[in-house]
Design a protein around this motif. Structure first.
Motif, PDB file in Angstrom:
ATOM      1  N   LEU A 137     -28.128 -34.185 -25.577  1.00  0.00           N
ATOM      2  CA  LEU A 137     -27.949 -35.283 -24.618  1.00  0.00           C
ATOM      3  C   LEU A 137     -29.171 -35.432 -23.716  1.00  0.00           C
ATOM      4  N   SER A 138     -29.889 -34.342 -23.476  1.00  0.00           N
ATOM      5  CA  SER A 138     -31.063 -34.368 -22.595  1.00  0.00           C
ATOM      6  C   SER A 138     -32.377 -34.433 -23.373  1.00  0.00           C
ATOM      7  N   HIS A 139     -32.312 -34.600 -24.678  1.00  0.00           N
ATOM      8  CA  HIS A 139     -33.517 -34.631 -25.522  1.00  0.00           C
ATOM      9  C   HIS A 139     -34.386 -33.391 -25.287  1.00  0.00           C
ATOM     10  N   GLY A 140     -33.730 -32.226 -25.304  1.00  0.00           N
ATOM     11  CA  GLY A 140     -34.477 -30.974 -25.285  1.00  0.00           C
ATOM     12  C   GLY A 140     -34.926 -30.506 -23.916  1.00  0.00           C
ATOM     13  N   ARG A 141     -34.171 -30.863 -22.878  1.00  0.00           N
ATOM     14  CA  ARG A 141     -34.565 -30.426 -21.533  1.00  0.00           C
ATOM     15  C   ARG A 141     -33.746 -29.243 -21.027  1.00  0.00           C
ATOM     16  N   LEU A 142     -33.008 -28.578 -21.892  1.00  0.00           N
ATOM     17  CA  LEU A 142     -32.156 -27.462 -21.461  1.00  0.00           C
ATOM     18  C   LEU A 142     -32.918 -26.137 -21.386  1.00  0.00           C
ATOM     19  N   ASP A 143     -32.764 -25.445 -20.250  1.00  0.00           N
ATOM     20  CA  ASP A 143     -33.097 -24.022 -20.129  1.00  0.00           C
ATOM     21  C   ASP A 143     -31.771 -23.299 -19.903  1.00  0.00           C
ATOM     22  N   VAL A 144     -31.520 -22.256 -20.661  1.00  0.00           N
ATOM     23  CA  VAL A 144     -30.224 -21.588 -20.561  1.00  0.00           C
ATOM     24  C   VAL A 144     -30.352 -20.294 -19.772  1.00  0.00           C
ATOM     25  N   GLY A 145     -29.594 -20.187 -18.695  1.00  0.00           N
ATOM     26  CA  GLY A 145     -29.525 -18.933 -17.958  1.00  0.00           C
ATOM     27  C   GLY A 145     -28.227 -18.215 -18.272  1.00  0.00           C
ATOM     28  N   PHE A 146     -28.314 -16.906 -18.434  1.00  0.00           N
ATOM     29  CA  PHE A 146     -27.117 -16.088 -18.663  1.00  0.00           C
ATOM     30  C   PHE A 146     -27.018 -15.032 -17.564  1.00  0.00           C
ATOM     31  N   ALA A 147     -25.792 -14.800 -17.086  1.00  0.00           N
ATOM     32  CA  ALA A 147     -25.575 -13.779 -16.054  1.00  0.00           C
ATOM     33  C   ALA A 147     -24.368 -12.919 -16.412  1.00  0.00           C
ATOM     34  N   HIS A 156     -34.580 -22.484 -30.501  1.00  0.00           N
ATOM     35  CA  HIS A 156     -33.491 -22.576 -29.527  1.00  0.00           C
ATOM     36  C   HIS A 156     -34.084 -22.836 -28.143  1.00  0.00           C
ATOM     37  N   PRO A 157     -33.292 -23.284 -27.177  1.00  0.00           N
ATOM     38  CA  PRO A 157     -33.803 -23.513 -25.819  1.00  0.00           C
ATOM     39  C   PRO A 157     -34.280 -22.202 -25.196  1.00  0.00           C
ATOM     40  N   PRO A 158     -35.232 -22.274 -24.246  1.00  0.00           N
ATOM     41  CA  PRO A 158     -35.660 -21.074 -23.523  1.00  0.00           C
ATOM     42  C   PRO A 158     -34.458 -20.378 -22.869  1.00  0.00           C
ATOM     43  N   VAL A 159     -34.494 -19.048 -22.878  1.00  0.00           N
ATOM     44  CA  VAL A 159     -33.398 -18.251 -22.322  1.00  0.00           C
ATOM     45  C   VAL A 159     -33.882 -17.512 -21.074  1.00  0.00           C
ATOM     46  N   PHE A 160     -33.105 -17.609 -20.014  1.00  0.00           N
ATOM     47  CA  PHE A 160     -33.354 -16.886 -18.772  1.00  0.00           C
ATOM     48  C   PHE A 160     -32.215 -15.896 -18.542  1.00  0.00           C
ATOM     49  N   ILE A 161     -32.566 -14.737 -17.986  1.00  0.00           N
ATOM     50  CA  ILE A 161     -31.558 -13.751 -17.609  1.00  0.00           C
ATOM     51  C   ILE A 161     -31.548 -13.635 -16.086  1.00  0.00           C
ATOM     52  N   ALA A 162     -30.338 -13.738 -15.504  1.00  0.00           N
ATOM     53  CA  ALA A 162     -30.197 -13.536 -14.061  1.00  0.00           C
ATOM     54  C   ALA A 162     -30.081 -12.045 -13.790  1.00  0.00           C
ATOM     55  N   ALA A 163     -30.998 -11.518 -12.991  1.00  0.00           N
ATOM     56  CA  ALA A 163     -30.952 -10.094 -12.649  1.00  0.00           C
ATOM     57  C   ALA A 163     -31.023  -9.974 -11.132  1.00  0.00           C
ATOM     58  N   THR A 164     -30.333  -8.985 -10.572  1.00  0.00           N
ATOM     59  CA  THR A 164     -30.302  -8.868  -9.110  1.00  0.00           C
ATOM     60  C   THR A 164     -30.965  -7.577  -8.635  1.00  0.00           C
ATOM     61  N   GLY A 196     -37.915 -10.242 -24.365  1.00  0.00           N
ATOM     62  CA  GLY A 196     -38.781 -11.418 -24.293  1.00  0.00           C
ATOM     63  C   GLY A 196     -38.144 -12.606 -23.595  1.00  0.00           C
ATOM     64  N   PHE A 197     -37.063 -12.361 -22.867  1.00  0.00           N
ATOM     65  CA  PHE A 197     -36.414 -13.460 -22.153  1.00  0.00           C
ATOM     66  C   PHE A 197     -37.162 -13.789 -20.872  1.00  0.00           C
ATOM     67  N   ASN A 198     -36.906 -14.984 -20.345  1.00  0.00           N
ATOM     68  CA  ASN A 198     -37.379 -15.355 -19.023  1.00  0.00           C
ATOM     69  C   ASN A 198     -36.419 -14.789 -17.980  1.00  0.00           C
ATOM     70  N   LEU A 199     -36.760 -14.969 -16.687  1.00  0.00           N
ATOM     71  CA  LEU A 199     -36.020 -14.238 -15.652  1.00  0.00           C
ATOM     72  C   LEU A 199     -35.637 -15.152 -14.487  1.00  0.00           C
ATOM     73  N   MET A 200     -34.461 -14.917 -13.919  1.00  0.00           N
ATOM     74  CA  MET A 200     -34.060 -15.525 -12.644  1.00  0.00           C
ATOM     75  C   MET A 200     -33.748 -14.391 -11.679  1.00  0.00           C
ATOM     76  N   PHE A 201     -34.312 -14.451 -10.470  1.00  0.00           N
ATOM     77  CA  PHE A 201     -34.017 -13.415  -9.479  1.00  0.00           C
ATOM     78  C   PHE A 201     -33.876 -14.048  -8.099  1.00  0.00           C
ATOM     79  N   ILE A 202     -33.323 -13.260  -7.154  1.00  0.00           N
ATOM     80  CA  ILE A 202     -33.075 -13.726  -5.786  1.00  0.00           C
ATOM     81  C   ILE A 202     -33.581 -12.649  -4.835  1.00  0.00           C
TER      82      ILE A 202
END
Ligand SMILES: [Ca+2]
Ligand SMILES: [Ca+2]
Ligand SMILES: [Ca+2]
Ligand SMILES: [Ca+2]
Ligand SMILES: [Ca+2]
Ligand SMILES: [Ca+2]
Lengths: 354, 354
Positions: A98-108, A169-177, A190-196
């Protein structure tokens, strides 16, 4: 610079109805798309005015997808422990098309015991479910006649539809705290990262990012090929005092909602939350001013915020701020002003590297 | 008259990519909204070019919600057996808010044994899971501190967010096909109904609708307060022969995809599909011409279709056609022409009752 918008709804129905919240979030997403922001993110949480307006990030992002042109859409994050991998793979692939390939997927992994109880999942299995769920989704996206014989799921052979728009597949991000193993694992895959940063100290967080980057290099991924999203509150105004005064009110309310959610879960099953009382007290004690001292918030005039952005990039390296601009009951007009001032007077000071 | 658009994707990736399918479906939804159609519906299916492009109806409808003004959005249908009630309640409530109260919720039992295997659910429990899932979702939408102690789910107390925009909850439709108990149960609960005539005879289906309407009256719901959606293929052209010739090609392909899906599941586990071979042979034998004789399809010129609509309303009473206008590889231009001609030359002949 890359900078994104991060929706983490922290309002009660009495303060702001869901329809108003989503109308405003859509308005801000369309504005962000037009102003050159890099991403729109929304969370998966339940039951409380602490994320609970968004039990399904894909639903909101699908609504954003067809009203925007270029901004990326990031689930921040999906929780594999609460979702069957076939449903998750299919729903995300629909959004990618639906977004023509604009999805980044985060998993937590999720962290609220009450959410695990509601989904009838043993929290002790959270890490294993997280890792198995991610692996299953990736396999469903990249192979046909998939047979899955895991600990938590057994199915197949099945061939998933639709295919993702982005291949493989879409880029994958992992949420880590705060758990070092989580950072190392995300890097080694080799995943990307989300942090706070704001729930810890900059030194601790910088150390965790080092672990992540090193694990990624050790696993053979090229230096600098990682993408790292940093969650941070942001409130910009031409009058710096007014920005701080208003942001402090909304931030205190945000923290109160976060702490109240933990407290409510504690009241319901105290045994599951032994040792959490100190953490909650610590949450409530932290003020916006303390965060500002550590550059763990972007607040003030555009000139102030330029300094704060420079400080975070100095401490954490090449990261993409993913900014909460409408935390708690922040009025839409304030959130719009933040977006406009940041785009006009902060972003240009940080040109993208070649 | 009320008439809706019904998306049941029956194309393979080689014939039409997912991105093209969804771009076209969005284009047709926007056109339908503008032309006065009453609803847009999409299915939940998996794995095969028989609905499989749409594993999550809410994701597509959320994309439609923010591009349309007045058309209602109907899940056709969600499958409670494959989705946790908390996720389903939350996701649907988000859509109801994003659309400002335009959601109609359809629930179905599902019928493909291979889908139950993939979701690791015993198909023998399908009716019980269907009924428990619907009851749990309705309770989550209408009560706080919900405690659920069912056969398949146990959780609570939880209070769901967000609240649905429509209070006490969005209209509920039940998808029923051929089992009399399903029609009676839907009526006795006061739910609305979705049915499909083309896999049966008009006499049988009219009898099932009688059972439904009688059960509804017996349970105290006023006559005429029910809403009934009828799934039907539709292909209109100013040249009736051309309409029939083109529609027959796409219809044969649609039937082949439906039958092939069953055959593929049969090959994988023959024991689960004893007795299905005759049904599949029957599917393949039915031609578009036979459907036209029974007014089980709308095909031909606008004048032809006016007669067919009159015939279905005569046989089935007050029902809302929910029309497949892009079955199999129907080109977008043909589907658009169908929508335009039907809106201009068929709808006005059937004014809404007061
Ligand atoms: Ca446990
Ligand atoms: Ca980089
Ligand atoms: Ca409390
Ligand atoms: Ca069985
Ligand atoms: Ca009626
Ligand atoms: Ca076959």
């Amino acid at each position: 610079m890359l900078a994104g918008v991060n929706f983490f709804p922290t309002v009660s129905p009495a303060e702001k109805s869901a329809v108003q919240f989503f109308d405003e979030a859509l308005d801000l997403s369309i504005l962000a798309d037009r102003l050159g922001y890099s991403s729109v993110k929304i969370v998966e949480h339940y039951f409380y005015p602490y994320g609970g307006y968004s039990p399904d990030p894909v639903t909101f992002l699908a609504a954003v997808a067809t009203r925007t042109e270029r901004i990326r859409l990031i689930t921040g994050a999906n929780i594999p422990a609460f979702n069957h991998p076939i449903k998750l793979a299919g729903q995300l692939a629909m959004l990618d098309n639906l977004s023509h390939g604009r999805l980044d997927v985060g998993f937590a992994r999720a962290f609220l015991p009450g959410e695990f109880e509601a989904f009838e999942v043993d929290m002790d299995t959270s890490r294993a479910r997280h890792q198995e769920g991610i692996a299953a989704v990736l396999k469903l996206w990249t192979e046909t006649d998939v047979v899955w014989n895991g600990t938590f799921h057994r199915f197949g052979p099945v061939s998933m539809l639709p295919l993702t728009y982005q291949r493989p597949h879409p880029p994958v991000f992992i949420a880590a705290t705060s758990t070092p193993e989580s950072f190392v694992w995300a890097g080694s895959q080799g995943f990307n990262l989300m942090f706070i940063p704001f729930t810890s100290t900059n030194e601790k967080v910088a150390g965790l990012l080092d672990l992540y980057r090193k694990a990624r290099l050790d696993a053979g991924y090229p230096a600098g090929s990682e993408r790292i999203q940093m969650g941070i509150h942001c409130f910009v105004d031409t009058d710096g005092d007014r920005a701080r005064r208003n942001a402090a009110v909304h931030y205190a309310d945000y923290v109160d909602k976060m702490a109240s959610t933990w407290e409510d879960y504690m009241e319901r099953s105290p045994s599951q939350y032994a040792g959490y009382a100190d953490m909650i007290t610590g949450m409530r004690r932290k003020t916006l001013a303390e965060l500002e001292d550590k550059a763990q918030v972007y607040v003030g005039t555009p000139a102030d915020v330029r300094q704060q952005v420079a400080a975070t990039l100095e401490v954490f390296g090449d990261v993409e701020p993913s900014m909460q601009i409408n935390f708690a009951a922040t009025p839409l007009s304030d959130a719009r002003r933040t977006l406009e001032l940041f785009a006009a007077e902060v972003m240009p000071a940080f040109p993208a590297p070649d």
